[in-house]
Design a protein around this motif. Structure first.
Motif: not given
Length: 277
Positions: A200-205, A207-208, A245-247
């Motif tokens: 999820p942390v990588e997915v958030r990156e 998405a950003g 939730a992460a995108g």
């Protein structure tokens, strides 16, 4: 989040049955795969599988994980895609990649462009050609490696165009920059981590990065993640909740180990339904 199942092993009829079962058991998409001659893999033409699936389903999104576009003639590809698009009433999507050199469809054919740079340039040519073809009007094409005289490919796609989800190798700026010009990104990590599932942390990156680099007026954009067979549906649902939730917007589930995955095990997994949070 939407959930797609990737049929990887089975006879042609079993792969089409998986599409029907996926629709019946609540999946949002069904995907096949695209290869010519890969070690240990039996397979079928994806367009034949998808055409049959298109007329036996009514709702699910259809595609392949992923179409190896640089080894295909784009004018033939345009016609194949248009046919499935119309048979399905506009449900086709095009996850697109450069292809792998393990496939003898590249490495065993003299004259094929095989370097990563050349295959990436070919992918850009093919995608640009497809977009031109969707106008339904006469056009000629002059790309880096592909040029044609005037031709017309009609009718237009059902919805005016077919969504394209290029593979985006994160954090490669070149690869990701290609993806954000289209309709979605099928995300992979770079280097030795290419087959690892994104956290999820990588997915958030990712998405950003997409939010920062994509034209905000360009319309909806899909962030597609891949997952292995879910053996614990509760844990998979938790994973899906965190990814959403992460995108992430699509979860594509597949099993690629021919020593473990069979048509029967895939059908059993399909019938369990997607791991919705």
């Amino acid at each position: 989040m939407q959930f797609g199942f990737v049929g990887s092993f089975g006879s042609a009829s079993e792969l089409v049955t998986m599409a029907r079962e996926a629709e019946e058991h609540g999946w949002d998409g069904y995907f096949t795969w695209d290869g010519i001659s890969l070690p240990g893999m039996e397979g079928y033409d994806p367009w034949g599988i998808l055409a049959a699936a298109a007329v036996q389903t009514q709702r699910v999104t259809l595609g392949a994980l992923v179409f190896a576009m640089p080894r295909r003639r784009p004018w033939e590809l345009a016609r194949q895609a248009l046919t499935v698009d119309h048979l399905s009433g506009g449900r086709l999507v095009l996850p697109a990649g450069v292809g792998v050199l393990d496939d003898a469809g590249f490495s065993a054919v003299p004259g094929q462009l095989t370097s990563l740079r050349e295959r990436a340039e070919l992918l850009d040519d093919v995608l640009a050609f497809l977009e031109r073809s969707w106008s339904g009007e006469a056009f000629s094409f002059d790309g880096k490696h592909i040029s044609t005289g005037e031709m017309t490919i009609s009718p237009q796609p059902v919805n005016g165009r077919i969504p394209v989800w290029p593979v985006g190798v994160f954090p490669s700026e070149k690869s990701m920059s290609r993806a954000v010009r289209w309709d979605g990104v099928t995300v992979q990590l770079r280097g030795d981590r290419g087959m690892d599932p994104l956290t999820p942390v990588e997915v958030r990156e990712v998405a950003g990065w997409v939010a920062e680099h994509r034209d905000p007026g360009a319309g909806p954009f899909e962030l597609v993640v891949q997952r292995d067979f879910a053996t614990d549906l509760d844990a998979a649902a938790e994973d899906a909740r965190a990814l959403e939730a992460a995108g992430a917007t699509w979860w594509l589930e597949a099993g690629w180990d021919p020593t473990k995955v069979t048509a029967e095990s895939q059908l059993a997994r399909i019938r369990q339904g997607p791991p919705r949070p």
